[in-house]
Motif scaffolding. Sequence first.
Motif, PDB file in Angstrom:
ATOM      1  N   VAL A 117      12.542  12.544  -5.024  1.00  0.00           N
ATOM      2  CA  VAL A 117      12.284  13.960  -4.751  1.00  0.00           C
ATOM      3  C   VAL A 117      11.208  14.095  -3.665  1.00  0.00           C
ATOM      4  O   VAL A 117      10.308  13.257  -3.567  1.00  0.00           O
ATOM      5  N   ALA A 118      11.311  15.169  -2.901  1.00  0.00           N
ATOM      6  CA  ALA A 118      10.385  15.385  -1.786  1.00  0.00           C
ATOM      7  C   ALA A 118       8.942  15.510  -2.281  1.00  0.00           C
ATOM      8  O   ALA A 118       8.707  15.983  -3.389  1.00  0.00           O
ATOM      9  N   ALA A 119       8.011  15.076  -1.436  1.00  0.00           N
ATOM     10  CA  ALA A 119       6.580  15.211  -1.749  1.00  0.00           C
ATOM     11  C   ALA A 119       5.808  15.056  -0.446  1.00  0.00           C
ATOM     12  O   ALA A 119       6.329  14.472   0.506  1.00  0.00           O
ATOM     13  N   PRO A 120       4.586  15.579  -0.379  1.00  0.00           N
ATOM     14  CA  PRO A 120       3.771  15.292   0.805  1.00  0.00           C
ATOM     15  C   PRO A 120       3.274  13.844   0.729  1.00  0.00           C
ATOM     16  O   PRO A 120       2.684  13.462  -0.283  1.00  0.00           O
ATOM     17  N   VAL A 121       3.561  13.053   1.748  1.00  0.00           N
ATOM     18  CA  VAL A 121       3.167  11.639   1.722  1.00  0.00           C
ATOM     19  C   VAL A 121       2.558  11.233   3.064  1.00  0.00           C
ATOM     20  O   VAL A 121       2.637  11.981   4.046  1.00  0.00           O
ATOM     21  N   LYS A 122       2.017  10.019   3.089  1.00  0.00           N
ATOM     22  CA  LYS A 122       1.390   9.491   4.307  1.00  0.00           C
ATOM     23  C   LYS A 122       2.061   8.192   4.708  1.00  0.00           C
ATOM     24  O   LYS A 122       2.476   7.422   3.826  1.00  0.00           O
ATOM     25  N   ALA A 123       2.087   7.930   6.001  1.00  0.00           N
ATOM     26  CA  ALA A 123       2.458   6.598   6.481  1.00  0.00           C
ATOM     27  C   ALA A 123       1.205   5.746   6.369  1.00  0.00           C
ATOM     28  O   ALA A 123       0.194   6.054   6.992  1.00  0.00           O
ATOM     29  N   MET A 124       1.249   4.693   5.557  1.00  0.00           N
ATOM     30  CA  MET A 124       0.059   3.848   5.376  1.00  0.00           C
ATOM     31  C   MET A 124      -0.042   2.810   6.489  1.00  0.00           C
ATOM     32  O   MET A 124      -1.111   2.289   6.773  1.00  0.00           O
ATOM     33  N   ASP A 125       1.090   2.440   7.061  1.00  0.00           N
ATOM     34  CA  ASP A 125       1.152   1.500   8.179  1.00  0.00           C
ATOM     35  C   ASP A 125       2.532   1.664   8.802  1.00  0.00           C
ATOM     36  O   ASP A 125       3.305   2.531   8.368  1.00  0.00           O
ATOM     37  N   LEU A 126       2.840   0.843   9.796  1.00  0.00           N
ATOM     38  CA  LEU A 126       4.096   1.029  10.538  1.00  0.00           C
ATOM     39  C   LEU A 126       5.341   0.960   9.641  1.00  0.00           C
ATOM     40  O   LEU A 126       6.143   1.889   9.586  1.00  0.00           O
ATOM     41  N   ARG A 127       5.513  -0.152   8.931  1.00  0.00           N
ATOM     42  CA  ARG A 127       6.754  -0.307   8.152  1.00  0.00           C
ATOM     43  C   ARG A 127       6.699   0.518   6.873  1.00  0.00           C
ATOM     44  O   ARG A 127       7.728   1.006   6.408  1.00  0.00           O
ATOM     45  N   GLY A 128       5.491   0.676   6.303  1.00  0.00           N
ATOM     46  CA  GLY A 128       5.348   1.571   5.162  1.00  0.00           C
ATOM     47  C   GLY A 128       5.731   2.991   5.563  1.00  0.00           C
ATOM     48  O   GLY A 128       6.356   3.736   4.796  1.00  0.00           O
ATOM     49  N   GLY A 129       5.405   3.364   6.786  1.00  0.00           N
ATOM     50  CA  GLY A 129       5.774   4.693   7.297  1.00  0.00           C
ATOM     51  C   GLY A 129       7.282   4.820   7.465  1.00  0.00           C
ATOM     52  O   GLY A 129       7.878   5.857   7.128  1.00  0.00           O
ATOM     53  N   ARG A 173       0.821  -1.219   0.000  1.00  0.00           N
ATOM     54  CA  ARG A 173       0.000   0.000   0.000  1.00  0.00           C
ATOM     55  C   ARG A 173       0.854   1.267   0.000  1.00  0.00           C
ATOM     56  O   ARG A 173       0.442   2.313  -0.461  1.00  0.00           O
ATOM     57  N   TYR A 174       2.066   1.152   0.517  1.00  0.00           N
ATOM     58  CA  TYR A 174       2.963   2.313   0.595  1.00  0.00           C
ATOM     59  C   TYR A 174       3.511   2.719  -0.781  1.00  0.00           C
ATOM     60  O   TYR A 174       4.016   3.827  -0.953  1.00  0.00           O
ATOM     61  N   VAL A 175       3.391   1.814  -1.770  1.00  0.00           N
ATOM     62  CA  VAL A 175       4.038   2.057  -3.063  1.00  0.00           C
ATOM     63  C   VAL A 175       3.492   3.325  -3.723  1.00  0.00           C
ATOM     64  O   VAL A 175       4.238   4.110  -4.315  1.00  0.00           O
ATOM     65  N   GLU A 176       2.183   3.538  -3.576  1.00  0.00           N
ATOM     66  CA  GLU A 176       1.590   4.730  -4.171  1.00  0.00           C
ATOM     67  C   GLU A 176       2.253   5.994  -3.608  1.00  0.00           C
ATOM     68  O   GLU A 176       2.500   6.956  -4.338  1.00  0.00           O
ATOM     69  N   GLU A 177       2.537   5.984  -2.317  1.00  0.00           N
ATOM     70  CA  GLU A 177       3.189   7.149  -1.689  1.00  0.00           C
ATOM     71  C   GLU A 177       4.616   7.291  -2.212  1.00  0.00           C
ATOM     72  O   GLU A 177       5.081   8.386  -2.500  1.00  0.00           O
TER      73      GLU A 177
END
Length: 427
Positions: free
Chosen positions: A361-373, A333-337
């Motif tokens: 490159v920098a972007a506004p992103v979200k932690a989708m879960d613990l390890r994805g974060g 799920r983190y791949v999109e970020e």
Amino acid sequence: MDKFVITGGNRLSGEVTISGAKNAAVAILPAVILSDDVCRIENIPNITDVNTMAHILQEMGAGVRFINNTTLEIDPRTVGTYVAPYELVRQMRASYYLLGALLGRYHHAVVGMPGGCNFGVRPIDQHLKGFVSLGATYSLDGGMVDVVADELVGSHVYMDVVTVGATMNIMLAAVKAKGLTVIENAAKEPHIVDLANFLNSMGADIRGAGTDVIKIRGVQHLHGTTYSIIPDQIEAGTYMVAAAATSGDVLVKNVIPKHLESITAKLEEMGVQIEEYDDSVRVCRSGGLNKCNVKTMPHPGFPTDMQPQIAVLLSIAKGTSIITEGVWDNRFRYVEELRRMGAQVSVDGRMAVVEGVDHLVAAPVKAMDLRGGAAMVIAALCAQGTTQIEDIKYIERGYDHIVEKLCSLGADIRRVSVPEASAVLVG
Ligand code: EPU
């Protein structure tokens, strides 16, 4: 709605000390319920999941007090219920360990269906199958699991899948059962050995933890103990990857290098230099990164809990790498970020193809879960520009003082509070 603000580009260097293992702590704390006396647990990580588990025990009547930042004393004698508090339980996956521990002590447990990170379906059928083998029956009603037994009698349990949670939960239920329980096709993760060592230090008779056959001979009583939790394999691996991603030079201290072998092997394959010492590893990168393929597997394979972090490294390696997720259905799920940051990754079911790019490159992103974060943090540390990461509550479930530790290695990371109103506008 706090977030991390990270300006990338700093090479991490210096020393970082790894905390106690989350996935051992969240099983050892409820295991104290089985003891007849006070237990002192050392090397406790300061993370939300462990604090939630301590809170649950307190709500159930246990005496819980911190002796210092990393040592917790728990008196289970005053626990007066086999019902776990629903609102707290549903905040974390590991609350399922209360089922085994309460069943072992009271022959009855009522616990809400566990919450936790979302990787698709997260069944507990193997846990329940194990309890039934020991003589229990269960019902699922209104989001609660109710398990009850007149008596628990040792038995042969064959696990249909290799599962960490069910292996540990059956150990908890069996440790005071009558006779011998044999768990076949058991999981072998370091935290399984740690739970067995903890229970044995209280007088249990568990052999074979760390192999795929665990034998538990039931005992009548468990006494108090003082026990120190093993270092966190995944926290260590995360800092190793962060060092590599930033072309850094970091001594990762308070680790068991043997637990890190699968991670070390992959990093070396990618061209990262690793030196192993007795209880530390030095990670240093001076050149480019090579592509490589990664398949996650139960221990001693490459851990699924390191898959998002290594994906960041592969996304800045030269060439095309393939990642195969062998444990969870939905751990990409983190791949999109990550793509927002310029990574070129495509996902097909349990497989991801990563085409290395020159830089992120920098972007506004979200932690989708613990390890994805954690992966987003690593991506931000090596990206050009300033990244903002939202939903950091997931990261703080499992990483002790991550901002302080990264700052001490020279990272430019801040935790900033965002007032709720502006958070809504931004979102
Ligand atoms: N499974 C079943 N039935 C069950 C239990 C599991 O089919 O009754 C399946 C799962 O769906 C999954 C596989 O077995 O496909 C492995 O699941 P396991 O039970 O090993 O996972 P878990 O105990 O729920 C723990 C860690 C996870 C880590 C996994 C795998 C804790 C609290 N959680 O979960 O850690 O990913 O083992 O190593 O120990 C994390 O720390 O970020 C994390 C998610």
